[in-house]
Design an enzyme around this catalytic site. Structure first.
Site, PDB file in Angstrom:
ATOM      1  N   ARG A  12       0.830  -1.219   0.000  1.00 31.24           N
ATOM      2  CA  ARG A  12       0.000   0.000   0.000  1.00 31.24           C
ATOM      3  C   ARG A  12       0.866   1.272   0.000  1.00 31.24           C
ATOM      4  O   ARG A  12       0.509   2.279   0.606  1.00 31.24           O
ATOM      5  CB  ARG A  12      -0.966   0.036   1.193  1.00 31.24           C
ATOM      6  N   SER A  40     -10.604  -0.592   3.306  1.00 34.94           N
ATOM      7  CA  SER A  40      -9.860  -0.722   4.573  1.00 34.94           C
ATOM      8  C   SER A  40      -9.359   0.654   5.000  1.00 34.94           C
ATOM      9  O   SER A  40      -8.689   1.337   4.221  1.00 34.94           O
ATOM     10  CB  SER A  40      -8.647  -1.634   4.405  1.00 34.94           C
ATOM     11  N   GLU A  98      -4.554   3.760   6.033  1.00 41.52           N
ATOM     12  CA  GLU A  98      -4.317   3.536   4.599  1.00 41.52           C
ATOM     13  C   GLU A  98      -4.920   4.677   3.779  1.00 41.52           C
ATOM     14  O   GLU A  98      -4.363   5.125   2.786  1.00 41.52           O
ATOM     15  CB  GLU A  98      -4.938   2.204   4.165  1.00 41.52           C
TER      16      GLU A  98
HETATM   17  P1  FAD Z   1      -8.680   8.836  -5.104  1.00 38.97           P
HETATM   18  O1  FAD Z   1      -9.360   8.513  -3.823  1.00 38.97           O
HETATM   19  O2  FAD Z   1      -9.343   9.792  -6.023  1.00 38.97           O
HETATM   20  O3  FAD Z   1      -7.206   9.359  -4.789  1.00 38.97           O
HETATM   21  C1  FAD Z   1      -6.369   8.673  -3.880  1.00 38.97           C
HETATM   22  C2  FAD Z   1      -5.078   9.487  -3.709  1.00 38.97           C
HETATM   23  O4  FAD Z   1      -4.332   9.503  -4.915  1.00 38.97           O
HETATM   24  C3  FAD Z   1      -5.328  10.953  -3.367  1.00 38.97           C
HETATM   25  O5  FAD Z   1      -4.310  11.385  -2.493  1.00 38.97           O
HETATM   26  C4  FAD Z   1      -5.249  11.662  -4.707  1.00 38.97           C
HETATM   27  O6  FAD Z   1      -4.850  13.017  -4.587  1.00 38.97           O
HETATM   28  C5  FAD Z   1      -4.202  10.833  -5.431  1.00 38.97           C
HETATM   29  N1  FAD Z   1      -4.401  10.715  -6.877  1.00 38.97           N
HETATM   30  C6  FAD Z   1      -5.472  10.187  -7.509  1.00 38.97           C
HETATM   31  N2  FAD Z   1      -5.278  10.179  -8.837  1.00 38.97           N
HETATM   32  C7  FAD Z   1      -4.064  10.723  -9.043  1.00 38.97           C
HETATM   33  C8  FAD Z   1      -3.296  10.991 -10.223  1.00 38.97           C
HETATM   34  N3  FAD Z   1      -3.717  10.682 -11.452  1.00 38.97           N
HETATM   35  N4  FAD Z   1      -2.077  11.598 -10.070  1.00 38.97           N
HETATM   36  C9  FAD Z   1      -1.615  11.916  -8.841  1.00 38.97           C
HETATM   37  N5  FAD Z   1      -2.310  11.671  -7.704  1.00 38.97           N
HETATM   38  C10 FAD Z   1      -3.506  11.080  -7.799  1.00 38.97           C
HETATM   39  N6  FAD Z   1      -7.592  -0.628  -2.370  1.00 38.97           N
HETATM   40  C11 FAD Z   1      -6.781  -1.719  -2.507  1.00 38.97           C
HETATM   41  O7  FAD Z   1      -5.564  -1.576  -2.672  1.00 38.97           O
HETATM   42  N7  FAD Z   1      -7.294  -2.969  -2.476  1.00 38.97           N
HETATM   43  C12 FAD Z   1      -8.607  -3.227  -2.293  1.00 38.97           C
HETATM   44  O8  FAD Z   1      -9.019  -4.363  -2.278  1.00 38.97           O
HETATM   45  C13 FAD Z   1      -9.472  -2.103  -2.139  1.00 38.97           C
HETATM   46  N8  FAD Z   1     -10.807  -2.283  -1.946  1.00 38.97           N
HETATM   47  C14 FAD Z   1     -11.625  -1.209  -1.784  1.00 38.97           C
HETATM   48  C15 FAD Z   1     -12.997  -1.451  -1.580  1.00 38.97           C
HETATM   49  C16 FAD Z   1     -13.868  -0.388  -1.430  1.00 38.97           C
HETATM   50  C17 FAD Z   1     -15.338  -0.662  -1.195  1.00 38.97           C
HETATM   51  C18 FAD Z   1     -13.376   0.946  -1.486  1.00 38.97           C
HETATM   52  C19 FAD Z   1     -14.321   2.093  -1.355  1.00 38.97           C
HETATM   53  C20 FAD Z   1     -12.024   1.188  -1.668  1.00 38.97           C
HETATM   54  C21 FAD Z   1     -11.125   0.101  -1.826  1.00 38.97           C
HETATM   55  N9  FAD Z   1      -9.748   0.290  -2.015  1.00 38.97           N
HETATM   56  C22 FAD Z   1      -8.919  -0.795  -2.185  1.00 38.97           C
HETATM   57  C23 FAD Z   1      -9.172   1.649  -2.017  1.00 38.97           C
HETATM   58  C24 FAD Z   1      -9.266   2.370  -3.384  1.00 38.97           C
HETATM   59  O9  FAD Z   1     -10.235   1.796  -4.198  1.00 38.97           O
HETATM   60  C25 FAD Z   1      -7.932   2.377  -4.114  1.00 38.97           C
HETATM   61  O10 FAD Z   1      -6.929   2.974  -3.334  1.00 38.97           O
HETATM   62  C26 FAD Z   1      -8.011   3.125  -5.460  1.00 38.97           C
HETATM   63  O11 FAD Z   1      -6.817   2.959  -6.177  1.00 38.97           O
HETATM   64  C27 FAD Z   1      -8.288   4.617  -5.284  1.00 38.97           C
HETATM   65  O12 FAD Z   1      -8.542   5.166  -6.559  1.00 38.97           O
HETATM   66  P2  FAD Z   1      -9.277   6.554  -6.734  1.00 38.97           P
HETATM   67  O13 FAD Z   1      -9.197   6.929  -8.169  1.00 38.97           O
HETATM   68  O14 FAD Z   1     -10.632   6.495  -6.138  1.00 38.97           O
HETATM   69  O15 FAD Z   1      -8.317   7.494  -5.861  1.00 38.97           O
HETATM   70  N1  EPU Z   2     -10.997 -10.217  10.516  1.00 36.28           N
HETATM   71  C1  EPU Z   2     -11.657 -10.233  11.719  1.00 36.28           C
HETATM   72  N2  EPU Z   2     -12.693  -9.360  11.912  1.00 36.28           N
HETATM   73  C2  EPU Z   2     -13.087  -8.485  10.950  1.00 36.28           C
HETATM   74  C3  EPU Z   2     -12.394  -8.458   9.715  1.00 36.28           C
HETATM   75  C4  EPU Z   2     -11.352  -9.348   9.531  1.00 36.28           C
HETATM   76  O1  EPU Z   2     -11.327 -11.004  12.613  1.00 36.28           O
HETATM   77  O2  EPU Z   2     -14.026  -7.735  11.203  1.00 36.28           O
HETATM   78  C5  EPU Z   2      -9.883 -11.154  10.291  1.00 36.28           C
HETATM   79  C6  EPU Z   2     -10.354 -12.533   9.805  1.00 36.28           C
HETATM   80  O3  EPU Z   2      -9.603 -13.502  10.487  1.00 36.28           O
HETATM   81  C7  EPU Z   2      -9.949 -12.542   8.348  1.00 36.28           C
HETATM   82  C8  EPU Z   2      -8.728 -11.633   8.339  1.00 36.28           C
HETATM   83  O4  EPU Z   2      -9.014 -10.654   9.321  1.00 36.28           O
HETATM   84  O5  EPU Z   2      -9.646 -13.834   7.950  1.00 36.28           O
HETATM   85  C9  EPU Z   2      -8.467 -10.981   6.995  1.00 36.28           C
HETATM   86  O6  EPU Z   2      -9.672 -10.355   6.540  1.00 36.28           O
HETATM   87  P1  EPU Z   2      -9.972 -10.165   4.985  1.00 36.28           P
HETATM   88  O7  EPU Z   2      -9.606 -11.390   4.233  1.00 36.28           O
HETATM   89  O8  EPU Z   2     -11.338  -9.613   4.839  1.00 36.28           O
HETATM   90  O9  EPU Z   2      -8.880  -9.119   4.556  1.00 36.28           O
HETATM   91  P2  EPU Z   2      -8.474  -7.723   5.195  1.00 36.28           P
HETATM   92  O10 EPU Z   2      -7.170  -7.861   5.895  1.00 36.28           O
HETATM   93  O11 EPU Z   2      -9.611  -7.155   5.958  1.00 36.28           O
HETATM   94  C10 EPU Z   2      -7.149  -7.051   3.048  1.00 36.28           C
HETATM   95  C11 EPU Z   2      -6.933  -5.761   2.315  1.00 36.28           C
HETATM   96  C12 EPU Z   2      -8.107  -5.501   1.385  1.00 36.28           C
HETATM   97  C13 EPU Z   2      -8.164  -6.635   0.374  1.00 36.28           C
HETATM   98  C14 EPU Z   2      -8.330  -7.962   1.124  1.00 36.28           C
HETATM   99  C15 EPU Z   2      -8.220  -9.146   0.191  1.00 36.28           C
HETATM  100  C16 EPU Z   2      -5.536  -4.298   3.643  1.00 36.28           C
HETATM  101  C17 EPU Z   2      -5.472  -3.131   4.553  1.00 36.28           C
HETATM  102  N3  EPU Z   2      -6.765  -4.660   3.238  1.00 36.28           N
HETATM  103  O12 EPU Z   2      -8.299  -6.865   3.858  1.00 36.28           O
HETATM  104  O13 EPU Z   2      -7.899  -4.278   0.698  1.00 36.28           O
HETATM  105  O14 EPU Z   2      -9.240  -6.463  -0.519  1.00 36.28           O
HETATM  106  O15 EPU Z   2      -7.296  -8.104   2.110  1.00 36.28           O
HETATM  107  O16 EPU Z   2      -6.912  -9.275  -0.256  1.00 36.28           O
HETATM  108  O17 EPU Z   2      -4.501  -4.858   3.303  1.00 36.28           O
HETATM  109  C18 EPU Z   2      -8.259  -1.917   0.880  1.00 36.28           C
HETATM  110  O18 EPU Z   2      -7.031  -1.799   0.844  1.00 36.28           O
HETATM  111  O19 EPU Z   2      -9.034  -0.938   0.930  1.00 36.28           O
HETATM  112  C19 EPU Z   2      -8.836  -3.256   0.861  1.00 36.28           C
HETATM  113  C20 EPU Z   2     -10.143  -3.480   0.939  1.00 36.28           C
END
Ligand code: FAD
Ligand code: EPU
Length: 336
Positions: free
Chosen positions: A162, A236, A331
């Site tokens: 991240r 997250s 994050e």
């Molecule tokens: P924004 O929120 O618009 O921007 C994020 C940051 O980047 C800001 O600081 C912004 O200024 C900067 N930025 C954006 N675009 C540019 C650009 N072109 N040039 C320079 N700076 C820029 N993330 C994960 O890694 N894994 C996941 O599984 C994951 N699951 C998610 C699930 C949900 C339901 C949600 C809501 C979010 C999740 N995220 C996850 C976080 C998010 O989706 C990612 O970080 C995504 O890449 C953000 O993209 P955005 O365009 O919305 O960024």
């Molecule tokens: N868990 C709990 N309680 C909760 C949630 C999770 O006990 O309420 C424990 C469970 O044991 C579970 C473990 O945490 O097995 C891991 O949970 P999960 O698989 O849902 O993954 P996560 O750690 O919550 C991470 C990433 C996600 C990504 C998933 C799948 C980070 C910070 N988050 O979530 O990314 O989608 O793994 O790879 O690394 C994001 O970055 O925004 C994001 C959603």
């Protein structure tokens, strides 16, 4: 200042649904239109993609600039790989679907992550055993002070969990314009995440395909993560912290149920478990809350302010530190 509008409401531009205003708002769809708008605005700037990884804590007294650079282009191919350049303003999942439609492998585990292609390298997005660094080839980015475009290779980006150079050392210095990915013509499946295997079995999949992996990931995500269209969130809120092996053993002795996974730098703890164990899961104060199914996700039930969400995150952070001696790191990008 043509193309720049005064007083824009940002609620629909951030997935937390925080109701704040920008003093000025504009967008750009090419490097030249970015140059034009920047020439007219020398002040504070916030580059916005899909707004799915930010928490706005107040009105933004500057220019919010939305990236709308579009386009997906096959730039080169060899026997093994395709090299695909994608505009930073393209929707990430839209690009994943484009790749799936052509049988280009590598991004299927990253299905359904919200946001734009240009923000994906900012924090090296990752899910289900894959990170963007695994398919990254290069990107081009506009240096705001020098008004010059630079190319960044995989090494230049300094990707970590991240993290990237753009979130760290070069924070707020570059606007990402496009990203080139190197995708595989022959898939290398990543199904080591237990959840994926279980879901594929449930789906009754016989011959593995990237489309099936994508579908499995989508099913898991839909069952675990709240949809921002229903309830405001940014995924997250905290990163999963890494602790040393001795620290993990000590924690395990005190909390036998603790969840941790061995990694190169130590044991990566599930922050969701720490937060749940701290009693926060399902907690709600006003409209700010900790999600009832996934404790790592903070939510806005409707009218929470960014400051209220931030204050809740601080309370959680302090309580986890007091109980486990582990410091959580946010994050989500906090915009103060
Ligand atoms: P924004 O929120 O618009 O921007 C994020 C940051 O980047 C800001 O600081 C912004 O200024 C900067 N930025 C954006 N675009 C540019 C650009 N072109 N040039 C320079 N700076 C820029 N993330 C994960 O890694 N894994 C996941 O599984 C994951 N699951 C998610 C699930 C949900 C339901 C949600 C809501 C979010 C999740 N995220 C996850 C976080 C998010 O989706 C990612 O970080 C995504 O890449 C953000 O993209 P955005 O365009 O919305 O960024
Ligand atoms: N868990 C709990 N309680 C909760 C949630 C999770 O006990 O309420 C424990 C469970 O044991 C579970 C473990 O945490 O097995 C891991 O949970 P999960 O698989 O849902 O993954 P996560 O750690 O919550 C991470 C990433 C996600 C990504 C998933 C799948 C980070 C910070 N988050 O979530 O990314 O989608 O793994 O790879 O690394 C994001 O970055 O925004 C994001 C959603």
């Amino acid at each position: 200042m043509s193309n720049i509008v005064e007083q824009a409401f940002l609620k629909k531009y951030n997935t937390f649904g925080i109701d704040v205003k920008a003093r000025w708002f504009s967008s750009f769809d090419s490097q030249s239109s970015l140059g034009e708008v920047l020439a007219a605005w020398p002040g504070p700037l916030l580059i916005l993609g899909g707004g799915s990884n930010i928490l706005l804590t107040r009105d933004f007294d500057g220019l919010v600039l939305r990236n709308e650079i579009k386009g997906i282009e096959l730039v080169r191919e060899d026997e093994q790989y395709v090299y695909v350049r994608v505009g930073a303003g393209e929707n990430w999942h839209g690009f994943v679907q484009y790749a799936l439609g052509r049988n280009w492998a590598g991004v299927e585990n990253l299905s359904l992550i919200p946001g734009s292609v240009g923000a994906a390298p900012m924090q090296n997005i990752g899910a289900y055993g894959v990170e963007i660094k695994d398919v990254f080839y290069e990107l081009s980015a506009y240096q705001l002070k020098e008004k010059k475009v630079y190319a960044f290779s995989l090494n230049d980006c300094e990707f970590g969990y991240r993290e990237s150079v753009f979130k760290g050392r070069y924070k707020d210095q570059f606007v990402l314009l496009d990203v080139t990915f190197r995708l595989n013509k022959v898939p290398h499946f990543h199904t080591e995440y237990g959840d994926i295997r279980t879901e594929l079995e449930k789906m009754g999949v016989q011959g593995l395909t990237i489309q099936a992996v994508s579908e499995a990931v989508i099913n898991i995500r839909r069952s675990k993560l709240p949809d921002p269209a229903q309830i405001g969130n940014a995924g997250s809120f905290f990163k999963n912290p890494t602790v040393t092996v001795p620290k993990f053993e000590a924690l395990k002795a005190a909390f036998p149920g603790i969840v941790g996974y061995p990694g190169p730098a130590g044991i990566k703890l599930a922050a969701g478990w720490l937060i749940e164990e701290g009693g926060w899961k399902g907690y709600r104060k006003g409209d700010a809350g900790c999600h009832a199914r996934q404790a790592l996700v903070l939510v806005n039930y409707g009218h929470a302010t960014g400051q209220e969400i931030y204050d809740l995150s601080e309370e959680i952070l302090q309580s986890v530190k007091a109980k486990f001696g582990v410091e959580l790191e946010r994050e989500v990008n906090i915009i103060f």
